[in-house]
Every structure is written in structure tokens, then in C-alpha cells.
Design an enzyme around this catalytic site. Structure first.
Site, PDB file in Angstrom:
ATOM      1  N   ASP A 449     -54.451 -79.000 -59.089  1.00 52.55           N
ATOM      2  CA  ASP A 449     -55.645 -79.237 -59.887  1.00 52.55           C
ATOM      3  C   ASP A 449     -55.660 -80.650 -60.463  1.00 52.55           C
ATOM      4  O   ASP A 449     -54.626 -81.192 -60.841  1.00 52.55           O
ATOM      5  CB  ASP A 449     -55.671 -78.207 -61.024  1.00 52.55           C
ATOM      6  CG  ASP A 449     -56.881 -78.355 -61.920  1.00 52.55           C
ATOM      7  OD1 ASP A 449     -58.002 -78.193 -61.417  1.00 52.55           O
ATOM      8  OD2 ASP A 449     -56.699 -78.640 -63.115  1.00 52.55           O
ATOM      9  N   GLU A 502     -57.033 -81.294 -55.246  1.00 56.78           N
ATOM     10  CA  GLU A 502     -58.382 -81.467 -55.790  1.00 56.78           C
ATOM     11  C   GLU A 502     -58.438 -82.895 -56.319  1.00 56.78           C
ATOM     12  O   GLU A 502     -58.049 -83.175 -57.449  1.00 56.78           O
ATOM     13  CB  GLU A 502     -58.660 -80.470 -56.920  1.00 56.78           C
ATOM     14  CG  GLU A 502     -60.097 -80.562 -57.410  1.00 56.78           C
ATOM     15  CD  GLU A 502     -60.271 -80.258 -58.890  1.00 56.78           C
ATOM     16  OE1 GLU A 502     -61.394 -79.913 -59.278  1.00 56.78           O
ATOM     17  OE2 GLU A 502     -59.308 -80.386 -59.647  1.00 56.78           O
TER      18      GLU A 502
END
Length: 780
Positions: A449, A502
Site C-alpha cells: 500500500d 500501489e
């Protein structure tokens, strides 16, 4: 970037409530059950023949009783002295302590404040002794924790000091073990700035006075073996800060925790027997970028609210398998105090959230998914952590896990703290954590993330709020080195695992090998795949327009092919796109309800055919109209035939099933995802028609033709150039089929190419394009 909510303060939860006295348990738990409520007790005479031990110096006594001594084992336990063996025992609240061994029973002198001591004459060596500890009318037989040698090996300490312990969870934390033939739990914690550390738990009424830990040299590690403490015991570390104040902290390496908002750590051990040997043996057989990868993103706590891990194991694998997805991606499962953060503000990096069960229950779910042929990707959050004062923030009284520079430590967007990637022990904590999830839970992939927030020193910071790196640039060189080390370690230790970034910028070489240096002078970050955030934003912008305006935005659907092979991509329609006012996917579409669903289906058909793997968030597979909420999850009632006899939502779900089936069976759609030879435009310039037509090619050259018509009109006899060598083309998927809720404008018969040049090819087809639909054709 993943949406977040501010972390709820847990300061009022930092101390576990005092438990009721437990039933008699071995070891320190017995002591807790019988301990009187006050430390002051009448002194008792010592046994005949036991003389008082030399008293502690006032300084040692104070440091020992206040939890500030670095080596309590030097003062406590048994030591040979001139004329015998000296023992000193720290047992707060005890009335008396007797030492028993073979042929020996000796009562120790009471020194006050829980200290008991004596010199046993005529002994040349320390015997194998136990303690009889008296509380009121109860006498307990216990092992003395301070008679044991350190339970952590020199190799472990060396690797920790080097920041290279790739199985760190086996060295730090609470490890159920047998030490010197005695069963108990080894407690270890890294707290280099602490003046002292003690263990507090439900086995000692959360009073750590009697259980100070020893410092293991310059490693910063503190250790204590507690005989008799077993699985299920609750504990925290009572840390004496450099200023002498105390803080009660959960274990950073805890592998199990209480259910939030309670936050104590729990001693645990795995007893799960895996049954996924076939899956694990075969998952490394083909590189992920050359294999079918269709991901169903799930927030476990709200997919079916109220289900445990084991109950999810009875429902989720069959649902995902039925729809044909190859993988699930689980939003973060590591423990987090605030459910509204969706798991993106982690306090327990080594503990699956206890909201749905135990770590073994989570293993059971992964096992069930594997046995159903479903891979498991987990969201992993090494970018930041919350400021809760019982967790990692200033863990031992000073910045430790966070950067020492306040400007570098505070995350400007999320009210959290950023890790200090330049400190070797922190890199080790995170790299080992990535390995831990893959090794201990058989996870098949880590989606990392908020990578962009890690890579740039000026991320969300204004001029003057950040300082450049040693080269004068904005790149966070420490974070780059950490990500490279993490990826290299995971791929080396865990064959078949994929890491996915990401990363929302154009950082060069996210999915390039770490040893290959790019134009910017950096080696690749080493990820296997990267979310294509540009494709996501551009394509959603296009389909949100009324068809009459789409011709002015045509390039937003074609621009992705300019950079399609710069990285290995995943096309994500994730949870971030269906919350906080962004609307569900079908609700982004213009027009009436029929047109919205048609646009939704056409978009999915375009997405599944586009180069790159695909990810779809739960609820979007059946065109849920409401935004996702972690409070109630998907609107499953929309699929109930009693709600509607029309295939409004069931039809979209049937389409997703057929998309996955056709996708998996068509190597042209996944075998050459990352090379230009796998794609060719047929017509990428039909802006006036709102049409996109392209070919995908398998490794053996077998093609698949995808045509999307994003206008609400039927286009008859629409000519498209195709390779000449095939006798006929057959429609294999049409998102306008009646069973999906469409108008059923089909190409039911095989289409024969004509020797009419079109789009630079010597042959062409004439086909009917349904309104707001995507059609796939395959040659025969």
C-alpha cells in the site's frame, strides 16, 4: 492511494482491565491467583542454617524495584559464593519463600518489599531447585525464572544486530518453548533506549514488579523465560523510559492480540495442519505476468458481516471459484485498533486481526481457498503506523520505529507516523514481516500500500517542509533500499509469491529487477506487478461522460497503450473507487438504469480484454448501486429473485463469471500481457463512433478480437481489419446478451473474412456492434 480514516485514540484502553483471579495454573499464573492485595507482610524467621545474604546496595535495590535494572539476573536467582550458594528471590506480596531441592529445604530471609534471600551453606554448586511461595494460607511450588540461562542464541542476536534476521518473529516476541527441560514462554523485545523492561500480564495481576527482564548486551534486546506461562496468556511490556517514567506497551511482534478496543498481546502457537501441499508445490510453475490473474478484492469483515474466519472458509472459496476469479485480494488483515481505517492503520504487524478468530482460524481460511484453487493476496502496509500510545509510537521513550526527525516522522495526510527506513532494525522488522505472512500463512502475494508516499521526501509536503537527500533530490533513498531488499528477500525465500505495488506516480522501474539500473540511476524496485492507476483514472473519466461527449475524451481510453509495457500492470477497480462520494461503478455511468448497466458491462468487457491483469472490488461484480460501507458490506439482497425477476444484477454477475471463464481459456488475453507483441490496434481512432477495436495474441500467435462500442446505437455492417489466414471468426462473448440484461443484439453465426483491405490489413470482417457493449471474437 488508499483512503483512510483517522485512528481512534486508544489511550483509555492502554491498560488491560485487571482480570479476576484465574484458576490455579502452573507457574506465575498460580502466583497471580493467590497473591494478596498488599505488599506489606509480617516477616517470618528463616530456616535454621540459612544465613542472610549480603544485602543489595541501595542503588541496586532501587533500580531492581523500580524496573530500571539492566541485569536483574545478576541480583536474583542462585549464585555460588564463599561458603555456599546465595539465593535472592523477588516475589511481591509473598509471605515467605522456601527453596526446595533434592535433600534440601530452606526458608529464605525476608528482606522486605518482596525480596527474600539467604546463603545455603555446604553447597558448592547451584542445585536444581524450586520455590515454595506462601501467600496467606496458600503455598505454591514454582520454578524460579532467574535460574535460567538466556534463551536467545548468539546467532539470533548477531542477525538482529546486523538487521538481517529474516525470521525475526522466531527470535522476538512471545515464543512457547521448552528451555532447560522446562516448558514455558520466552519473552523478548527490542527496546534499546529503555532503562529497564518488565513483563506484566494476567498471570501477575498486570504488575510487572516481580518480572524484570535482562538486557542482552548491545543488541537492544531484553529477555526473560517464564516457566509455566502458556498459550492464551495476556501480556504487555512495562518499559522504563530514559526519563524514568513508565509506559505499558503491546508487543510489536505479537502474533495474536485481544479483540479491539482491548489491546493486550496473547501468547500463541500454531497447531494448524495444512492441506494445500498441491497448491504450494505448483504455484511457482509459471511467472505471474505470463499467467491468468483475475482478482476479487475483499474486505473480510464486511463481505458477510459477522462471519468468523472459519465461517468465511465455508462460503468465500466456493463463491470466488464459481465466478472464476483466480485470486482474492484481502484488504489488510493485520491487527488495527479502528475498524473504520479498513486495516490501513496497523498496530499489530504480525497478528491477523482477532475480530474474526485466531491466527489458526485465519490459516484455515487460507487453506480452504487454496484447496479451492484460489490464490490469496494480502494488502500490506509498511508506509506508516498510528500514534496510539500503547503501540509503536516512541515505543521505548524515544522515536524508535519512526524517524527521529519530526518532519520525516509525521505523515502529513493521515495523522500517522512514517517508519525510519534508514535504520537497519526497522528494515529488518518490515522485511521479516513480509516474509512472515508468506511463510507462516502461505500467502501468495503482497499488495504493498501507498508506495508513492514512501518513495518521495516531498510527498504531500510544501516547500520548506522537507529536506533533499544527499544527492539533492526528492527521492527517499532509504525507502528505495528497503523496498528493494523486501522484494529480493520475499522472492528468494518464497517461490511463487508475487509482490504488487500501489504506486501512483511514474517512478521508473517499479517492476524492474533490483539489479537493473534505469535511466534515473536507480535499480528497479523489484515488484512483480504494479497497479495501473493512470488507466483506472482515465478510463473511469471516459465512461462517466455522456456518449455524445465521449468523442472528445477518446484518447483517455487509448493513452494507456502508450506506456502499457513500461511496467507489469494490474488494472484495478478497487475499494478506493467506490467510497467517499465516488459512487459505485455502475452509478458512475450516465443514462437511465438500463444504460448504466449496459455501460457497466461494456466497461468490464473492455477491462478484461485490455493488457494487464484485472482486479474488481466486491459488490461491483453484480452492479451494486450503493457505495461500499464497511458497516454493512455488499447489498446481497439485490441478487434475490424475489427482489426482481429481471436479470439486472444477476445478469451482471453472470457476465463476470463468463468473462473470467473466457479469459482463463484464452491465452491471448494473458500470456503476452507485458510485451508489445501481445497487442495490436485494429482501430484506435474511431472517436466519432465511440468504438475501440484491438487484437490480443497468444504466444503461438492465436488472436482474440475485442470490440467495444460505447455509443447507445447499433452499428450494422461495421468493418474491421483482421489477419487474413483464418477462415471464420466466432463470437465468444457479448455483453449485450439477454441473459446479462442486454438487448440481445448478437452475431450468432460465424463471420467470414472478406478480401477487403481495412485498417492496414488485407482482410476484414463486417459485424454488428450492439449498443453500449463489448464483443469478443475468436478465429476458427
Amino acid at each position: 492511494m488508499t483512503a483512510r480514516q483517522p485512528s481512534r485514540s486508544q489511550s483509555d484502553q492502554s491498560q488491560p482491565k485487571a482480570a479476576k483471579a484465574p484458576a490455579f495454573l502452573p507457574g506465575p499464573a498460580d502466583e497471580a491467583a493467590s497473591a494478596p492485595p498488599a505488599r506489606s507482610r509480617p516477616r517470618r524467621a528463616a530456616s535454621h542454617g540459612v544465613r542472610p545474604a549480603p544485602p543489595l546496595t541501595p542503588e541496586d535495590r532501587e533500580r531492581l524495584l523500580t524496573g530500571s535494572h539492566h541485569d536483574p539476573h545478576a541480583l536474583l536467582g542462585a549464585h555460588t559464593v564463599r561458603g555456599g550458594v546465595a539465593l535472592r528471590i523477588l516475589r511481591p506480596y509473598a509471605q515467605g519463600v522456601t527453596v526446595v531441592a533434592k535433600g534440601l529445604r530452606a526458608e529464605l530471609h525476608d528482606e522486605g518489599e518482596g525480596l527474600f534471600s539467604g546463603v545455603l551453606p555446604a553447597l558448592r554448586t547451584v542445585p536444581d531447585y524450586k520455590l515454595l511461595v506462601t501467600y496467606d494460607d496458600t503455598e505454591l511450588e514454582l520454578h524460579d525464572p532467574y535460574r535460567f540461562l538466556p534463551s536467545l542464541g548468539e546467532l539470533d542476536l548477531h542477525l538482529i544486530g546486523e538487521g538481517r534476521h529474516e525470521e525475526l518473529w522466531k527470535a522476538l516476541g512471545a515464543e512457547r518453548t521448552v528451555h532447560q527441560d522446562v516448558t514455558g514462554t520466552r519473552f523478548t523485545v527490542w527496546a534499546p533506549n529503555a532503562r529497564g523492561v518488565r513483563i506484566a500480564g494476567d498471570f501477575n495481576y498486570w504488575d510487572g514488579t516481580g518480572l524484570p527482564m535482562r538486557s542482552l548486551g548491545g543488541s537492544g534486546v531484553w529477555e526473560l523465560f517464564l516457566p509455566g506461562v502458556g498459550e492464551g496468556a495476556l501480556y504487555k511490556f512495562d518499559i522504563t523510559r530514559p526519563d524514568g517514567s513508565h509506559t505499558m506497551r503491546a508487543d510489536p511482534m505479537a502474533r495474536r492480540t485481544e479483540v479491539p478496543p482491548a489491546n493486550a498481546s496473547i501468547v500463541t502457537a500454531s497447531h494448524h495442519v495444512w492441506h494445500d501441499g498441491e497448491w504450494m508445490a505448483g504455484r511457482a510453475g509459471r511467472p505471474v505476468h505470463e499467467a491468468p490473474l483475475s482478482i476479487y478484492e475483499v474486505h473480510l469483515a464486511s463481505w458477510r458481516p459477522g462471519l468468523t474466519y472459519r465461517q468465511l472458509a465455508a462460503q468465500l472459496p466456493s463463491y470466488v471459484k464459481d465466478l472464476g476469479f483466480t485470486h482474492v485480494e484481502l484488504m489488510p488483515v493485520a491487527e488495527h485498533p479502528f475498524g473504520g481505517s479498513w486495516g490501513y492503520q496497523v498496530t499489530g504487524f504480525y497478528a491477523p486481526t482477532s475480530r474474526m478468530g485466531t491466527p489458526d482460524d485465519f490459516r484455515y481460511l487460507i487453506d480452504a481457498l487454496h484447496r479451492a484453487g484460489i490464490g490469496v493476496i494480502v494488502d500490506w502496509v509498511p508506509a506508516h503506523f498510528p500514534k496510539d500510545d500503547w503501540a509503536l509510537a516512541e515505543f521505548d521513550g524515544r522515536p524508535l520505529y519512526e524517524h527521529t526527525d519530526p518532519e520525516r516522522a509525521a505523515h502529513p495526510d493521515w495523522g500517522t507516523l512514517e517508519f525510519d527506513y534508514g535504520r537497519k532494525e526497522i528494515r529488518n522488522f518490515l522485511v521479516a514481516n513480509a516474509v512472515y505472512w508468506c511463510q507462516e500463512f502461505h500467502i501468495d502475494g503482497l499488495r504493498v500500500d501507498a508506495v508513492a508516499s514512501m518513495l518521495y521526501l516531498d510527498y504531500s509536503r510544501e516547500h520548506g517542509e522537507w529536506s533533499p537527500n544527499v544527492n539533492g533530490g526528492r527521492e527517499n533513498l532509504d525507502a528505495v533500499a528497503f523496498l528493494q531488499e523486501m522484494n529480493a528477500t520475499v522472492y528468494r525465500r518464497c517461490p511463487g509469491v508475487v509482490t504488487i505495488a500501489e504506486e501512483s506516480t511514474a517512478w521508473d522501474g517499479v517492476t524492474r529487477a533490483t539489479h537493473h539500473v534505469g535511466p534515473g540511476g536507480f535499480g528497479g524496485l523489484g515488484f512483480g506487478l504494479k497497479w495501473n492507476m493512470g488507466w483506472m483514472h482515465d478510463s473511469l473519466e471516459y465512461v462517466s461522460k455522456e456518449p455524445v461527449h465521449r468523442k472528445y475524451h477518446h484518447n483517455e481510453m487509448t493513452f494507456s497503450m502508450v506506456y502499457a509495457y513500461s511496467e507489469n500492470y494490474v488494472l484495478p477497480i478497487s475499494h478506493d473507487e467506490v467510497v467517499h462520494g465516488k459512487q459505485a461503478l455502475v452509478s458512475k455511468m450516465p443514462g437511465d438504469w438500463w444504460q448504466q448497466r449496459a455501460n457497466h458491462r461494456a466497461y468490464l468487457g473492455f477491462m478484461w480484454a485490455h493488457p494487464g491483469k484485472q482486479l474488481l472490488f466486491m459488490g461491483q461484480e453484480f452492479a451494486q448501486g450503493a457505495e461500499w460501507s464497511e458497516g454493512h458490506g455488499p447489498d446481497w439482497w439485490l441478487l434475490d429473485p424475489s427482489y426482481s425477476a429481471e436479470p439486472d444484477h444477476r445478469g451482471v454477475r453472470d457476465l463476470v463469471r463468463d468473462l473470467n471463464t473466457a479469459y482463463t481459456a484464452s491465452p491471448a488475453l494473458w500470456q503476452r500481457d507485458t510485451v508489445p507483441e501481445g497487442f495490436a490496434w485494429v482501430d484506435g481512432d474511431a472517436a466519432e463512433d465511440n468504438v475501440f477495436a484491438f487484437l490480443r495474441f497468444a504466444a503461438d500467435g492465436a488472436p482474440l478480437l475485442s470490440v467495444s462500442n460505447f455509443s447507445p446505437v447499433v452499428r450494422h455492417e461495421y468493418r474491421l481489419g483482421v489477419p487474413q489466414q483464418f477462415a471464420a471468426w466466432t463470437e465468444v462473448l457479448n455483453t449485450d446478451a439477454a441473459r446479462y440484461g442486454g438487448s440481445d443484439v448478437l452475431n450468432p453465426d460465424p463471420l467470414k473474412p472478406e478480401s477487403v483491405p481495412a485498417h492496414g490489413r488485407p482482410a476484414s470482417l463486417q459485424l454488428t456492434l450492439p449498443p453500449l457493449a463489448t464483443v469478443w471474437l475468436r478465429p476458427t
